[in-house]
Design an enzyme around this catalytic site. Sequence first.
Site, PDB file in Angstrom:
ATOM      1  N   THR A   8      -6.935   1.598   4.879  1.00 61.01           N
ATOM      2  CA  THR A   8      -6.505   0.742   5.984  1.00 61.01           C
ATOM      3  C   THR A   8      -7.364   0.967   7.220  1.00 61.01           C
ATOM      4  O   THR A   8      -7.794   0.011   7.881  1.00 61.01           O
ATOM      5  CB  THR A   8      -5.026   0.992   6.318  1.00 61.01           C
ATOM      6  OG1 THR A   8      -4.224   0.784   5.138  1.00 61.01           O
ATOM      7  CG2 THR A   8      -4.553   0.042   7.415  1.00 61.01           C
ATOM      8  N   SER A  52       0.858  -1.181   0.000  1.00 58.62           N
ATOM      9  CA  SER A  52       0.000   0.000   0.000  1.00 58.62           C
ATOM     10  C   SER A  52       0.891   1.227   0.000  1.00 58.62           C
ATOM     11  O   SER A  52       2.100   1.121   0.192  1.00 58.62           O
ATOM     12  CB  SER A  52      -0.891   0.021   1.240  1.00 58.62           C
ATOM     13  OG  SER A  52      -1.682   1.197   1.285  1.00 58.62           O
ATOM     14  N   CYS A  93       3.640 -14.202 -11.287  1.00 53.58           N
ATOM     15  CA  CYS A  93       2.459 -13.490 -10.774  1.00 53.58           C
ATOM     16  C   CYS A  93       2.724 -12.789  -9.447  1.00 53.58           C
ATOM     17  O   CYS A  93       3.267 -13.375  -8.508  1.00 53.58           O
ATOM     18  CB  CYS A  93       1.310 -14.473 -10.614  1.00 53.58           C
ATOM     19  SG  CYS A  93      -0.237 -13.712 -10.099  1.00 53.58           S
ATOM     20  N   CYS A 118      -0.842  -6.377 -17.323  1.00 50.90           N
ATOM     21  CA  CYS A 118      -0.169  -7.141 -16.262  1.00 50.90           C
ATOM     22  C   CYS A 118       1.189  -6.528 -15.959  1.00 50.90           C
ATOM     23  O   CYS A 118       2.020  -6.370 -16.856  1.00 50.90           O
ATOM     24  CB  CYS A 118       0.004  -8.595 -16.689  1.00 50.90           C
ATOM     25  SG  CYS A 118       1.002  -9.570 -15.524  1.00 50.90           S
ATOM     26  N   ARG A 162      -0.479  -3.997  -6.992  1.00 49.42           N
ATOM     27  CA  ARG A 162      -1.728  -4.551  -6.455  1.00 49.42           C
ATOM     28  C   ARG A 162      -2.883  -3.694  -6.934  1.00 49.42           C
ATOM     29  O   ARG A 162      -2.753  -2.472  -7.090  1.00 49.42           O
ATOM     30  CB  ARG A 162      -1.679  -4.556  -4.919  1.00 49.42           C
ATOM     31  CG  ARG A 162      -2.860  -5.251  -4.230  1.00 49.42           C
ATOM     32  CD  ARG A 162      -2.832  -6.744  -4.433  1.00 49.42           C
ATOM     33  NE  ARG A 162      -3.774  -7.441  -3.548  1.00 49.42           N
ATOM     34  CZ  ARG A 162      -5.030  -7.769  -3.891  1.00 49.42           C
ATOM     35  NH1 ARG A 162      -5.501  -7.432  -5.076  1.00 49.42           N
ATOM     36  NH2 ARG A 162      -5.798  -8.423  -3.036  1.00 49.42           N
ATOM     37  N   CYS A 212      -1.707  -9.434  -8.173  1.00 54.61           N
ATOM     38  CA  CYS A 212      -2.314  -8.093  -8.195  1.00 54.61           C
ATOM     39  C   CYS A 212      -3.786  -8.151  -8.571  1.00 54.61           C
ATOM     40  O   CYS A 212      -4.531  -7.233  -8.254  1.00 54.61           O
ATOM     41  CB  CYS A 212      -1.539  -7.168  -9.126  1.00 54.61           C
ATOM     42  SG  CYS A 212      -1.861  -7.412 -10.893  1.00 54.61           S
ATOM     43  N   CYS A 232      -5.592  -9.004 -14.081  1.00 54.86           N
ATOM     44  CA  CYS A 232      -6.096  -9.824 -15.180  1.00 54.86           C
ATOM     45  C   CYS A 232      -7.526 -10.276 -14.934  1.00 54.86           C
ATOM     46  O   CYS A 232      -8.341 -10.346 -15.860  1.00 54.86           O
ATOM     47  CB  CYS A 232      -5.186 -11.031 -15.392  1.00 54.86           C
ATOM     48  SG  CYS A 232      -4.983 -12.094 -13.940  1.00 54.86           S
TER      49      CYS A 232
END
Length: 629
Positions: free
Chosen positions: A423, A142, A598, A574, A387, A601, A604
Amino acid sequence: MHRFLVKLSSSSSNPLRSLKNQRLILPLLPSSKSFSSSSVSPPTRPSNASNRFGYPYFAEFLIKLSPLSSNSRTLGVNGSSSRCISSEAGRESIEYDVLIVGAGPAGLSAAIRLKQLSQEKNIDLSVCVVEKGAEVGGHIISGNVFEPLALDELLPHWRQEHAPIEIPASSDKFWFLTKDRAISLPSPFDNKGNYVISLSQFVRWLGGKAEELGTEIYPGFSASEVLYDASDKVVGIATKDMGISKDGSKKENFQPGVDIKGRVTLFAEGCRGSLSERIIKKYKLREEVNAQHQTYALGIKEVWEIDESKHNPGEVIHTLGWPLDPKTYGGSFLYHMNDRQVALGLVVALNYHNPFLNPYEEFQKLKHHPAIKGILEGGTVLQYGARTLNEGGFQSIPYPVFPGGAIIGCSAGFLNVPKIKGTHTAMKSGMLAAEAAFGALHEGLNMNTYWDNLRDSWVWKELYAARNYRPAFEYGLLPGLAVSAMEHYVLKGKVPFTLKHGKADHEATDLARKCTPIVYPKPDGVLSFDVPTSLYRSNTNHDHDQPSHLRLRDPKIPEKVNFPEYAAPESRYCPARVYEYIEDEEGKPKLQINAQNCLHCKACDIKDPKQNIEWTVPEGGGGPAYSLM
């Protein structure tokens, strides 16, 4: 101290076999340390083959215990309340009072609140948290300028308990970027009282607090399936089998998954959680409250170590404009952390139209802007990650309660878009769900109190006031700025109407023939980098010999639709080069999926034009290993 219950293999070759029916208590090893600019390379990470669940825990959680004649047993760990373990048809089944899927801010806050209530009421309550990352915090990424409101409520004495929350926000800057200039604008942000932190480090600390209260946390286990009873009520999850090869055969190290059951199950998987999405669709939770579809953005981030003369701890910078085009919503952030570190990121809304747009390459361009370049020059990249995040806000919140449990945190979508913060709201949602779960188990109430209390909380008021900010940008950058400024400074969220979102993100992608291709500059290896270099800095790792966790609903669509009509957008959206087109034996394009790259995130799963890609969990312990993000 982290404590893990270790079940012992029924294999006669297992060296732990002689310890059958005993508990092994393993100490917490030191967390991953950041590496300085003088380091030759980032710390390496053991492969899943040698340490499947492990980094840094060299343990096997719940490998098959030899079944007792009754096929079940009850045991406790270090004074915690009991839970039942049973063996049926080669799979272990463990039962808890409350099962939480995901060890992020929401899940851990729920666990802590549950244990606090059990102590206050002097009632035994078993709480289990399962986490797909190899260690708690390893998949957490984050910005993050942290608002401590929920933490103040949850752990009022956190300032005296060595929390990794040390750098108060000292200034707010808001820039509109053109290609060569940074134009200062009045800052709409008020970060007084907030802190610049690493969320992955904070989550590790929060996990320690949950364990001190008696929560059992098991990292390295992927929840792959929702379990239901005969009445269609959720009763828990099944973890993914380990040791399945690409061709589907069982390898020598095969271990069946475990059924982990809870009287109440809370899903805290984060944005676009795979099981949470199944729950939302199965029980039609959006339709229950006439919620709109969720909208998303992709955040790409690096942590740099910069020259001390350029470092201003607590300085917070946000930008709009370049390098994104006026029709694409997004912006960048640059936060000065501690230890000469800065967090730099670009957030790109996934409802962008041009299939040639590449968020990763836009991020590389950003670093060459004069205002950014001057800060980074002479520095070193320490970590990279990406992410997706929820941007739907108030309009997109589903009914969060289903038979047997609830959805909390970013799985439901409580991000405050104009604040760029989620958060504190995720934590509060976990706390409210915990109170509802405790009431349902011990006070004759039901989980619907979670929904009622959520709407009476400051979370609801905050998201309601911010509800029109994001959809205002459906009309472009300048109209969006005008509407959001009127909302923020004059009307303060009190307009008598609620704007609607536009198309779903995957539907917003235009056909390639309607768009102009974008040519990106080659990376210079100093400020900008190619994808393999960045992936190395994410510490991402998967066992190569396992079935792909990225599934195509129709294997013909990539070659028949995505490539010819949309110019292969999966090769661009991606940020880890998971998808690339190669030539087959006949010289025709063929999609190759590099699942081992990968970053989890979920872009896709969201952006594919035909919704043909389904993101599912890989073997537990796979994925990135963030320590600074």
